[in-house]
Scaffold this motif. Structure first.
Motif, short mmCIF file in Angstrom:
data_model
loop_
_atom_site.label_atom_id
_atom_site.label_comp_id
_atom_site.label_asym_id
_atom_site.label_seq_id
_atom_site.Cartn_x
_atom_site.Cartn_y
_atom_site.Cartn_z
N GLU A 272 15.32 0.40 6.79
CA GLU A 272 16.26 1.29 7.26
C GLU A 272 17.71 0.98 7.35
N LYS A 273 18.05 -0.46 7.52
CA LYS A 273 19.32 -0.79 7.25
C LYS A 273 19.59 -0.95 5.91
N THR A 274 18.96 -1.47 5.11
CA THR A 274 19.18 -1.34 3.70
C THR A 274 19.47 0.07 3.10
N ARG A 275 18.91 1.01 3.50
CA ARG A 275 18.86 2.64 3.20
C ARG A 275 20.33 2.87 3.67
N HIS A 276 20.79 2.44 4.86
CA HIS A 276 22.01 2.99 5.48
C HIS A 276 23.05 2.22 4.55
N LEU A 277 22.98 1.01 4.57
CA LEU A 277 23.95 0.32 3.77
C LEU A 277 24.52 0.73 2.37
N ASP A 278 23.19 0.91 1.41
CA ASP A 278 23.52 1.23 0.27
C ASP A 278 22.45 2.05 -0.38
N TRP A 279 22.59 3.42 -0.18
CA TRP A 279 21.33 4.19 -0.60
C TRP A 279 21.44 4.17 -2.18
N SER A 280 22.56 4.29 -2.81
CA SER A 280 22.65 4.66 -4.15
C SER A 280 22.10 3.34 -5.04
N CYS A 281 22.01 2.16 -4.23
CA CYS A 281 21.39 1.18 -5.06
C CYS A 281 19.96 0.92 -4.88
N ASN A 282 19.57 1.65 -3.98
CA ASN A 282 17.87 1.58 -3.38
C ASN A 282 17.21 2.63 -3.56
N GLU A 283 17.60 3.71 -3.90
CA GLU A 283 16.86 4.93 -3.93
C GLU A 283 16.01 5.12 -4.92
N ASN A 284 16.30 4.21 -6.14
CA ASN A 284 15.41 4.08 -7.23
C ASN A 284 14.36 3.16 -7.21
N GLN A 285 14.26 2.29 -6.12
CA GLN A 285 13.39 1.16 -6.05
C GLN A 285 12.05 1.66 -5.43
N ASP A 286 11.35 1.15 -5.97
CA ASP A 286 9.81 1.55 -5.32
C ASP A 286 9.58 0.37 -4.29
N SER A 287 8.52 0.69 -3.44
CA SER A 287 7.85 0.04 -2.47
C SER A 287 7.47 -1.51 -2.78
N TYR A 288 7.02 -1.55 -4.05
CA TYR A 288 6.61 -2.83 -4.62
C TYR A 288 7.70 -3.72 -4.64
N THR A 289 8.78 -3.16 -5.33
CA THR A 289 10.07 -4.11 -5.56
C THR A 289 10.64 -4.61 -4.28
N ILE A 290 10.81 -3.49 -3.40
CA ILE A 290 11.51 -3.82 -1.98
C ILE A 290 10.37 -4.95 -1.32
N MET A 291 8.86 -4.75 -1.36
CA MET A 291 8.29 -5.76 -0.90
C MET A 291 8.45 -7.08 -1.42
N LYS A 292 8.40 -7.15 -2.51
CA LYS A 292 8.73 -8.47 -3.34
C LYS A 292 9.91 -9.04 -2.80
N GLU A 293 10.91 -8.53 -2.70
CA GLU A 293 12.03 -8.91 -2.37
C GLU A 293 12.02 -9.37 -0.72
N ASN A 294 11.41 -8.79 0.03
CA ASN A 294 11.23 -9.13 1.39
C ASN A 294 10.44 -10.08 1.66
N HIS A 295 9.62 -10.59 0.74
CA HIS A 295 8.55 -11.40 1.00
C HIS A 295 9.20 -12.71 1.18
N ARG A 296 10.28 -13.16 0.76
CA ARG A 296 11.27 -14.35 0.74
C ARG A 296 11.71 -14.59 2.31
#
Length: 380
Positions: A272-296
């Motif tokens: 939710e925070k990421t979506r508000h901070l930079d929607w244009s950069c994240n709107e094309n990311q799928d849930s797998y890409t987001i999950m892989k980044e969040n794993h760290r």
């Protein structure tokens, strides 16, 4: 659509009740062996004496089974289970002095539960193959207006010894989408978190009884939604991959479920925070890409160790604590093909690196050969 399906099923039940006959099993069938039994009754493998056709006969004790519930399951299986991965009734139904009986397609190789190795699971390719079939079967059932409500390994039958073709069966708890049923809590990870309120009601009833208070607790009613099946499919994915379950019950009393819920909430907050901070950069990311980044920086709870970011993204869709936000069974198809286990992901990465190294060597050899060819031409 949903109301029409429910009314049509009721009409089929009414009509079939008028034509149900009484038969003696031994006169028409040669019973071979017991295939399974449970609280519903039993299933026997049998051969039709005149036709020679193998089939499963499902016996429901008349003492504990209403005619309405028997006919509902029979007609739903006969008229709506037209997907190749749904077990279909064969148009034979009758009664005996002790049982209501109907014939259905026989799963000659047992059920999915019988091939799951405890603490190990089954082969990852098999898991994806099974889940692909179940995704189609459950999506088909939902499209006709019904929710299965009892998806588990024991209700998934094998059509071959290699587990290449499976069929979902046992439609005794299936109900029309949008209908209301009494909330029943039971201690199982397949029980959805939205019926935790029924557990609290059960506790309250026990408290009143211990105090000698005979006043009953009011029943809690819930609406039947496809999200019930989505939760069960998520549990099934985890069970097949690991040979166990992530928690014993989906309530806040369970430490492992509570840990998952806390992790899930952190994931949702971060997204939710990421979506508000930079929607244009994240709107094309799928849930797998987001999950892989969040794993760290927000690794999943320890019970999910060994599962890849890809399957964690799928589980996050199917095991959403809020039913209205839960993913549909059809979404499973979007996660097929990639690695569902970290071990597989590492092996695929190793193979990719080896292939890239080999390709690089071929390119380098080609460059050297071209250079030598040029020099040879220059000499001539």
């Amino acid at each position: 659509m949903t109301a029409a399906a429910a009314l049509e099923l009721d009409e089929l039940c009414f009509l079939s009740a008028q034509s149900m006959s009484s038969l003696k099993v031994s006169e028409h069938f040669q019973v071979v062996k017991l295939l399974g039994e449970g609280s519903y009754g039993k299933v026997m493998l049998a051969v039709h004496r005149k036709r020679g056709t193998p089939m499963a006969l499902k016996f429901f004790p008349r003492q504990s089974t209403s005619l309405a519930s028997f006919l509902r399951e029979y007609n739903l299986s006969l008229s709506y289970c037209t997907h190749p991965s749904l077990t279909r009734a064969l148009g034979i139904f009758f009664s005996t002095p002790s049982y209501y009986v109907f014939a259905q397609q026989a799963g000659l190789y047992g059920d999915l539960y019988s091939v799951i190795v405890s603490e190990v699971g089954v082969d990852e390719d098999c898991v994806q193959r099974v889940m692909s079939q179940l995704s189609g079967a459950v999506t088909h059932l939902h499209s006709l207006g019904f929710v299965h409500r009892d998806i588990k390994p024991e209700n998934i039958f094998l059509c071959d010894s290699s587990c290449r073709w499976v069929k979902l069966g046992d439609f005794g708890l299936a109900r029309a989408i949008g209908s209301t049923v009494r909330a029943v809590w039971y201690e199982s990870p397949f029980c959805t978190p939205e019926v935790e309120c029924a557990k609290e009601a059960e506790k309250e009833m026990e408290r009143r009884q211990s105090e000698g208070n005979e006043e009953e607790v009011e029943d809690i009613w819930i609406t039947v939604e496809p999200s019930i099946d989505s939760w069960a499919l998520g549990m099934l994915v985890y069970c097949l991959l690991t040979g166990c379950f992530p928690w014993e019950e989906s309530t806040h009393d369970d430490r492992l479920y509570r840990r998952y819920k806390e992790w899930f909430d952190r994931e949702a907050e971060k997204e939710e925070k990421t979506r508000h901070l930079d929607w244009s950069c994240n709107e094309n990311q799928d849930s797998y890409t987001i999950m892989k980044e969040n794993h760290r920086d927000n690794p999943p709870p320890s019970q999910f160790e060994g599962l890849s970011p890809l399957v964690m993204a799928l589980l996050k869709e199917l095991l959403h604590p809020q039913p209205k936000h839960r993913g549909s069974p059809e979404e499973i198809l979007s996660y097929l093909g990639g690695p569902w286990l970290m071990e597989t992901e590492r092996e695929e990465k190793r193979k990719a690196e080896a292939a890239e190294k080999e390709a690089k060597q071929i390119r380098e050899r080609g460059a050297v050969e071209k250079e030598l060819l040029r020099e040879g031409r220059g000499e001539r």
